[in-house]
Design an enzyme around this catalytic site. Structure first.
Site, PDB file in Angstrom:
ATOM      1  N   ARG A  88       0.831  -1.211   0.000  1.00 20.51           N
ATOM      2  CA  ARG A  88       0.000   0.000   0.000  1.00 20.51           C
ATOM      3  C   ARG A  88       0.864   1.259   0.000  1.00 20.51           C
ATOM      4  O   ARG A  88       2.030   1.224   0.375  1.00 20.51           O
ATOM      5  CB  ARG A  88      -0.938   0.032   1.211  1.00 20.51           C
ATOM      6  CG  ARG A  88      -0.267   0.122   2.582  1.00 20.51           C
ATOM      7  CD  ARG A  88      -0.153   1.532   3.133  1.00 20.51           C
ATOM      8  NE  ARG A  88       0.706   1.610   4.302  1.00 20.51           N
ATOM      9  CZ  ARG A  88       1.998   1.848   4.268  1.00 20.51           C
ATOM     10  NH1 ARG A  88       2.617   2.022   3.118  1.00 20.51           N
ATOM     11  NH2 ARG A  88       2.705   1.918   5.387  1.00 20.51           N
ATOM     12  N   HIS A  95       0.532   8.627  10.588  1.00 14.65           N
ATOM     13  CA  HIS A  95       0.565   8.409  12.049  1.00 14.65           C
ATOM     14  C   HIS A  95      -0.720   8.909  12.704  1.00 14.65           C
ATOM     15  O   HIS A  95      -0.748   9.176  13.900  1.00 14.65           O
ATOM     16  CB  HIS A  95       1.795   9.063  12.698  1.00 14.65           C
ATOM     17  CG  HIS A  95       3.074   8.373  12.343  1.00 14.65           C
ATOM     18  ND1 HIS A  95       3.779   7.600  13.232  1.00 14.65           N
ATOM     19  CD2 HIS A  95       3.768   8.321  11.186  1.00 14.65           C
ATOM     20  CE1 HIS A  95       4.859   7.110  12.629  1.00 14.65           C
ATOM     21  NE2 HIS A  95       4.877   7.537  11.386  1.00 14.65           N
ATOM     22  N   GLY A 105      11.290  -3.373   2.931  1.00 13.83           N
ATOM     23  CA  GLY A 105      11.864  -2.318   3.780  1.00 13.83           C
ATOM     24  C   GLY A 105      11.747  -0.930   3.178  1.00 13.83           C
ATOM     25  O   GLY A 105      12.427  -0.011   3.607  1.00 13.83           O
ATOM     26  N   SER A 122       4.800  -1.530   2.933  1.00  9.11           N
ATOM     27  CA  SER A 122       4.007  -2.456   3.722  1.00  9.11           C
ATOM     28  C   SER A 122       4.087  -3.909   3.267  1.00  9.11           C
ATOM     29  O   SER A 122       3.106  -4.645   3.337  1.00  9.11           O
ATOM     30  CB  SER A 122       2.549  -1.975   3.684  1.00  9.11           C
ATOM     31  OG  SER A 122       1.962  -2.214   4.896  1.00  9.11           O
ATOM     32  N   SER A 123       5.281  -4.303   2.838  1.00 11.91           N
ATOM     33  CA  SER A 123       5.453  -5.711   2.455  1.00 11.91           C
ATOM     34  C   SER A 123       5.207  -6.606   3.670  1.00 11.91           C
ATOM     35  O   SER A 123       4.670  -7.710   3.538  1.00 11.91           O
ATOM     36  CB  SER A 123       6.853  -5.950   1.899  1.00 11.91           C
ATOM     37  OG  SER A 123       7.815  -5.519   2.823  1.00 11.91           O
ATOM     38  N   ASP A 145      -2.414  -0.385   7.445  1.00 13.34           N
ATOM     39  CA  ASP A 145      -1.789  -1.235   6.419  1.00 13.34           C
ATOM     40  C   ASP A 145      -2.630  -2.481   6.162  1.00 13.34           C
ATOM     41  O   ASP A 145      -2.891  -2.849   5.012  1.00 13.34           O
ATOM     42  CB  ASP A 145      -0.382  -1.651   6.864  1.00 13.34           C
ATOM     43  CG  ASP A 145       0.467  -0.459   7.234  1.00 13.34           C
ATOM     44  OD1 ASP A 145       0.079   0.661   6.868  1.00 13.34           O
ATOM     45  OD2 ASP A 145       1.498  -0.638   7.900  1.00 13.34           O
TER      46      ASP A 145
HETATM   47  C1  GLA Z   1       3.033   2.222   9.609  1.00 14.10           C
HETATM   48  C2  GLA Z   1       1.937   1.622  10.495  1.00 14.10           C
HETATM   49  C3  GLA Z   1       0.588   2.243  10.169  1.00 14.10           C
HETATM   50  C4  GLA Z   1       0.643   3.769  10.219  1.00 14.10           C
HETATM   51  C5  GLA Z   1       1.827   4.279   9.388  1.00 14.10           C
HETATM   52  C6  GLA Z   1       2.020   5.758   9.523  1.00 14.10           C
HETATM   53  O1  GLA Z   1       2.839   1.858   8.292  1.00 14.10           O
HETATM   54  O2  GLA Z   1       1.885   0.229  10.332  1.00 14.10           O
HETATM   55  O3  GLA Z   1      -0.394   1.743  11.055  1.00 14.10           O
HETATM   56  O4  GLA Z   1       0.708   4.217  11.535  1.00 14.10           O
HETATM   57  O5  GLA Z   1       3.038   3.636   9.728  1.00 14.10           O
HETATM   58  O6  GLA Z   1       0.930   6.451   9.028  1.00 14.10           O
END
Ligand code: GLA
Length: 452
Positions: free
Chosen positions: A29, A36, A130, A134-135, A179
């Site tokens: 994603r 945050h 990395g 969001s892998s 994510d």
């Molecule tokens: C990471 C976390 C999410 C979110 C983002 C920042 O990807 O897993 O839940 O907090 O950082 O937006």
């Protein structure tokens, strides 16, 4: 079948000498606005991308998992299902597989856990690792879907997304749920507006004349290393900020119960964003030392508990730490508001305004939330000079990627310019540095007999 799915199907056959019975595709994603904000109960605006982890699988007759990772030199790991599943060393890829499965087992009765089947699994992916795409959550979700499919357990996507966010605590990430929800609820040609506690998803149509171009800074932000600590520290600052606001409210005789900033926007409080902003301004200083924090709160125990919960330590270092609660809240509140504004711009097809919101989001993440780095800032600057309408870091920050809003017909030109500016003097890495993407579908399970 797309290329990655076909390759994974074949690789399973080559490795296990039998055909898989199912395939799971689970996307990465990017987040367009609201960084945050999720763990503070404020909204985000992400999309699933057309880069995924694919796992080919077959149920076994025992309770073992045999997992092979193509992208880690065909390393294979075996583990058993059970009420407890011991972890591999921190940072090992299989912990994310275990996290997804353990997350589901935790929701089941003990006797059911013993009766569950394991799987043979072969996984392959094209989400750069990395890089903040969001892998890891894609792998957590994919593994859970394999387990559900192997055991013929039906599921609903929204509750599964919430469970998977909790499941990631197994690897030490106290994320907010964006994510996993994006991975499960994404839809092609739509951004997702997600609200939390409880999770609510709204699909927002995306203007097909625009691409989201991902630029990798080359700075690795592993969820298992320093970035994890920095992430957890931000989470601690937010929770401490909440306590400080509570103590301010108490002092001014308006004590009431709430858990996260987002709760105040809901009934019975019904705050507006400007009410939130005013409350934070009146009750929080920019920065606190540990001693100032304790004296303002009058409750050392509660502050120490938060730091411990967020794995900040050891306690002997607390007196050297600074907690920028006022700045952090300024970012969270303004970014939550930007999600609302940018959603409106999308509905009004005002992409220029949408781009402006993105850029403001980057500035706020950089200056108030302090999650950017030189490379990300340079990327944003180059992108704005190369024809992007908006540019910002995406995800947890501290490295990883930026996302850029570029009119489709200008994408080639944009890429050329980025190659000759930001990327000119940087060694070519193995991963693609620029990915051109569109909002894509969320995770899916494919049953092999249906396409054999
Ligand atoms: C990471 C976390 C999410 C979110 C983002 C920042 O990807 O897993 O839940 O907090 O950082 O937006």
């Amino acid at each position: 079948m797309n290329d990655l799915i076909e390759k994974t199907h074949q690789a399973f056959f080559d490795y296990f000498a039998e055909k898989p019975s199912f395939l799971v595709r689970s996307p990465g994603r990017v987040n367009l606005l609201g960084e945050h904000t999720d763990y503070n109960g404020l909204p985000v605006l992400p999309m699933a991308i057309d880069h995924s982890i694919v796992i080919a699988g077959c149920a076994r007759n025992d309770n073992q998992f045999h997992v092979v990772a193509h992208d880690f030199n065909d390393e294979n790991v075996t583990f058993k299902l059970g009420v407890s599943i011991p972890k591999h060393p921190q940072g090992h890829w299989v912990n994310y597989v275990k996290a997804g499965i353990k997350g589901l087992l935790d929701k089941m009765e003990r006797k059911d856990v013993r009766a569950c089947k394991g799987c043979d699994l072969y996984m392959m992916g094209d989400i750069p690792y990395g890089s903040g795409l969001s892998s890891s959550s894609a792998l957590v979700v994919a593994s859970a879907l394999c387990f559900l499919q192997a055991n013929y357990i039906p599921f609903h996507r929204s509750p599964l997304a919430v469970w998977m966010a909790e499941a990631e605590y197994y690897v030490g990430t106290r994320g907010g749920g964006m994510d996993q929800a994006t991975c499960l609820l994404g839809e092609s040609d739509h951004l997702l507006k997600l609200d939390f506690f409880p999770l609510r998803a709204t699909q927002i149509p995306w203007d097909p004349n625009y691409s989201v171009v991902i630029c990798d800074s080359g700075v690795r932000a592993q969820k298992s290393e320093n970035a994890l600590q920095a992430y957890n520290f931000r989470s601690a600052e937010c929770r401490l900020g909440k306590l400080l606001i509570d103590s301010f409210l108490k002092r001014s005789g308006q004590s009431f119960s709430w858990e996260r900033l987002g709760d105040l926007l809901q009934k019975p409080h019904n705050y507006t964003y400007s009410d939130l902003d005013e409350l934070a301004r009146r009750s929080l200083k920019e920065v606190y030392s540990f001693d100032e924090l304790i004296s303002e709160l009058g409750d050392k125990k509660a502050a120490v508990k938060i730091l411990k919960d967020c794995s900040i330590g050891p306690a002997s270092t607390y007196s050297k730490l600074e907690f920028s609660c006022g700045k952090r809240f300024r970012h969270i509140i303004s970014d939550g508001w930007r999600v609302e504004q940018s959603r409106e711009s999308l509905m009004n097809q005002d992409m220029k305004k949408f781009g402006e919101c993105m850029l403001k989001g980057h500035q706020s993440a950089r200056d108030d939330f302090a999650i950017s780095c030189k490379e990300l800032n340079d990327l944003v600057e180059s992108a704005m000079e190369s024809g992007s309408l908006g540019s910002r870091l995406t995800g947890a920050g501290f490295g990883g990627c930026t996302i850029n809003l570029v009119p489709k017909k200008k994408v080639n030109n944009f890429v050329k310019k980025m190659e000759s500016t930001y990327y000119r003097d940087r060694a070519a890495s193995q991963d693609p540095r620029i990915l051109i993407t569109q909002p894509s579908n969320g995770a899916e399970i494919l049953i092999c007999s249906q396409f054999d």
